[in-house]
Structures are given as C-alpha cells and as structure tokens.
Design an enzyme around this catalytic site. Structure first.
Site, short mmCIF file in Angstrom:
data_model
loop_
_atom_site.label_atom_id
_atom_site.label_comp_id
_atom_site.label_asym_id
_atom_site.label_seq_id
_atom_site.Cartn_x
_atom_site.Cartn_y
_atom_site.Cartn_z
N ASN A 130 47.66 43.68 39.78
CA ASN A 130 46.26 44.08 39.83
C ASN A 130 45.51 43.51 38.64
OD1 ASN A 130 44.32 46.55 38.58
ND2 ASN A 130 43.95 45.99 40.70
N GLU A 193 43.88 40.37 43.32
CA GLU A 193 42.54 39.85 43.04
C GLU A 193 42.53 38.35 42.76
OE1 GLU A 193 42.33 44.21 42.20
OE2 GLU A 193 43.75 42.61 41.72
N ASP A 239 27.62 54.15 28.73
CA ASP A 239 28.01 53.69 30.06
C ASP A 239 26.81 53.13 30.83
OD1 ASP A 239 29.78 53.30 32.29
OD2 ASP A 239 30.93 55.02 31.59
#
Length: 418
Positions: A130, A193, A239
């Site tokens: 991943n 990916e 964030d």
C-alpha cells in the site's frame, strides 16, 4: 522531480524553516514555489506541484474536466510494474533528519512536520503493498510519530500488532505528481497504488527495490519501522479546514536508513490547509462519488469536491436529468459514497461545476426551498467539521438545483444560444 508548471517562483532570500518559510509559502497559494536558501540547510524546498486542477490534469495528460474519468480508467485498468532499479543515483547516509529542511508551520504546532511523505508498507497477512500520504511529526533526528486513520495502512499496522512485529516501511518525499496522485486514490485493499500510477504512466513506471518494498524514485527516501508497542502524543496540527486537529497518541517510527538523490534533490512540503493539501486529499474521492451516483443516475457528467468546501465537505454534481427524481437520487448516492460529505448540490449540464458563480446561479434560479432542499439530521459526518459533534454526528443538506422537466423553456439560458 517533475514540475508541471512553467512559471515557477524562486525565493532566494534566506528563510528559517521554523515559521518563516511557511509564512512566505502562504503568500503564493496556487503557485509552484522553490525556496532556494533555507537557513542551515543545503536542500531547497519546493511546494505547489499539485495545488491546482490544471497541474494535476497535466501530470496525467488530460483536461481538467477529464480528471475523474482518467482516474477511474487507471483504477479499472491498472498496469503491473515490471521495471526496477536500485539506489545507484542516491547517497545512502546515516539517518539524520536534521539534514532535511522539515518545516514548522504554525506556533501552536506540535513540532516539525513532514507533510508530503508517501508511506509504503506491505500487509503482513496478505503481502499486498500500500502507498498513502500521512503527516509525520519529528520527535528527534531518528524518530517520527505518524498519524494513522482507519484505512489500508491502519489495517496493515493492526495485522503487524497481532504478529508482534514492527511494520517495515519506506517514506518517499519528492515524487512525480502523477505518482503522488495515485498514492492518494481510494482503491480496494487488494490493489497496489503503483499499478494505478503505472497506468497513468502508460506502463513506463520504474520502481526501486527497497527490501521487500517497491517504491518510486523520489528526492528523499527514508526507511524504518512503525513500532507496534510505542506511542506518543501527536499534534496539534492544522488540518484541511484550517483549524487545529486534536492531540492523540499515535505510533512511533524508528528510522534506519536515509537516501538522498545525488543530483538536485528537493524537499517537497505541502502547506497545511493549502490547495495542495485539499486537492490531494479530496480530489481522489471524486471517482468514488462519481461511480456511486452513476449507479443511481445513469447520465452523470462530472463530480467535484469544491475548494471552498476544503475539497472534503462540499460537492457539486452535474447530471443529464431524465426524470424529476434524478437530482435527489444523485444527492443520496453522493452522501452515502463519501461519508464526510456535508453539503451536496446537483446541477444540470449547462452549469460549470468548476465555477462557483455558475453554481450559485443555478441555486438562485432553479431551487424552490420547500421542494428542492433535503435536510438529513443526526448522521455521521467528518471529524474535521468544526460544527460536528465530538463523535462526528452532524446534519447534511442536499440541494437539487436542476431544472424542472415540466417547464424547461422557463430555464433556457438565452445567452448560450444567441
């Protein structure tokens, strides 16, 4: 590193990696910027390689309106990587994070943060690899703490915990924008990916064999292990919504090797809550929404998570309406596909989903509040939403801003035809 911008801004004045660089970068929200003279460091900083849809489209050889379909095609038709190389173009050094100009962005931050690091790991249970971006706070010159949310890497980490073995990882910083985009895509847990990235590259991607991992060529590569026993507080950190995320205990990364490109390495920094942060986190969710809406409404033109909605909380969906219920069906499909979605507007194909003014026009001329607005209270939303409850519960709103099929002539935009 490939740069998809002909108008790169170079800053030559000496700047400190603590606050000063970040402050200057915020003055150029949609530019590609290189900070050439970082106080105390030999490596320059680059940012903004993916901070517009135009740059992202260029990286995968398509138009802005085709990005979603291009990503879907790469996910549906991945190409297994069969080209590999070694670290001959790198200097392999003893780990020392003090040699890298990692930024401290704001005065309340928990510390210096790596913001553009792509983490590569293999599932101890299945062996599947991943790749995903995670924020990592510097603890000292050999250790980081990583924020892991319940997605693929979290699953791998939990499997490593069950086996009682630290999880081997590699962190790539400064990679090709197309590969960076592939690393952020939402794909099934049994997909790789890098095979999606290879599809973007038409089968021409070359990876480096790094122990059991296969990683892309990057300007800086760190090797290490995520500890399954050691955690420390991580944060605060700004964030997507330009607000501080909370402090949590998160796993420690113990680094073992550091590789830096021999020629012209850059340190890629993503400005927290900047357009690059928003687009790389949110834009790859658009294909998932598109597929879900297409199951409910056959003729979908496009799906956009808007920059004004932090590329996370607001979407605009363009459909070719066939029946009066299509708009509301599209809303329900979108809200279920992306649980963090808070407000969804559905428009006709004559409205430009990338133009906020055009979307507002549709809302102002085609919406009757008691008929076209859906309110869904007490549902799970995003933990990033400042008005959500502590458990993420919020209220969601859908706006059907499509034309009524009963009187289409009333909504004809005369300037489009004359």
């Amino acid at each position: 590193m490939k740069i998809n911008d002909e108008n790169v801004i170079e800053i030559t004045q000496e700047l400190s990696s603590e606050y000063e660089v970040s402050k200057v970068l915020r003055e150029y929200p949609k530019d590609t910027v290189i900070i050439k003279n970082v106080k105390g460091y030999d490596i320059p900083i680059i940012t903004g390689i993916c901070n517009t849809r135009q740059k992202i489209a260029k990286s995968i050889n398509c138009e802005v309106s085709e990005i979603t379909k291009k990503i879907i095609d790469a996910i549906d038709n991945p190409i297994k990587v069969d080209k590999f190389c070694d670290f001959k173009d790198y200097n392999t050094l003893e780990v020392d994070l003090d040699k890298i100009p990692i930024l401290t962005h704001y005065k309340r931050d928990g510390g210096k943060y790596i913001t553009a690091g792509v983490v590569f790991a293999r599932d101890p249970k299945t062996g599947i690899q991943n790749a995903s971006i995670h924020r990592m706070m510097v603890l000292d010159n050999k250790r980081l703490v990583i924020r892991i949310v319940p997605r693929n890497l979290y699953t791998y980490f939990e499997n490593a915990k069950k086996e009682g073995e630290d999880l081997d990882i590699a962190i790539a910083i400064g990679i090709d924008p197309a590969i960076l985009l592939a690393s952020t895509t939402s794909i099934p847990i049994d997909y790789n990916e890098m095979d999606v990235a290879n599809a973007f590259k038409n089968g021409d991607l070359t990876l480096i064999k790094c122990g059991e991992l296969e990683i892309p060529q990057a300007d800086i590569i760190l090797e290490g292990k995520i500890s399954v026993t050691e955690t420390v507080p991580e944060g605060p950190f700004v964030d997507l919504t330009d607000t501080y995320d909370i402090i949590r205990d998160q796993p420690v990364i113990n680094l073992t090797k550091m590789h830096i490109k021999k020629e012209n390495p850059y340190y890629h920094a993503i400005v927290p809550a900047g357009f690059e942060h928003k687009l790389l986190q949110g834009l790859p969710q658009e294909p998932r929404i598109y597929k879900s809406v297409k199951n409910a409404v056959p003729k979908v033109e496009n799906v956009v998570l808007t920059e004004g909605g932090c590329c996370w909380l607001h979407s605009v969906i363009s459909i070719n309406k066939q029946t009066e219920g299509d708009g509301k069906n599209a809303i329900m499909a979108a809200l279920s596909a992306h649980p963090s979605l808070k407000h969804c507007v559905v428009v006709d194909t004559d409205v430009d989903v990338f133009d906020a003014e055009d979307v507002e026009y549709a809302i102002s001329t085609r919406v009757k509040g008691d008929r076209d607005i859906m309110i869904v209270p007490n549902v799970r939303g995003s933990s990033l939403d400042p008005v959500a409850e502590s458990d993420g519960t919020t209220t969601k709103i859908g706006v059907d801003a499509t034309k009524s099929l009963k009187s289409l002539e009333k909504f004809e935009r005369v300037s489009f035809g004359e």
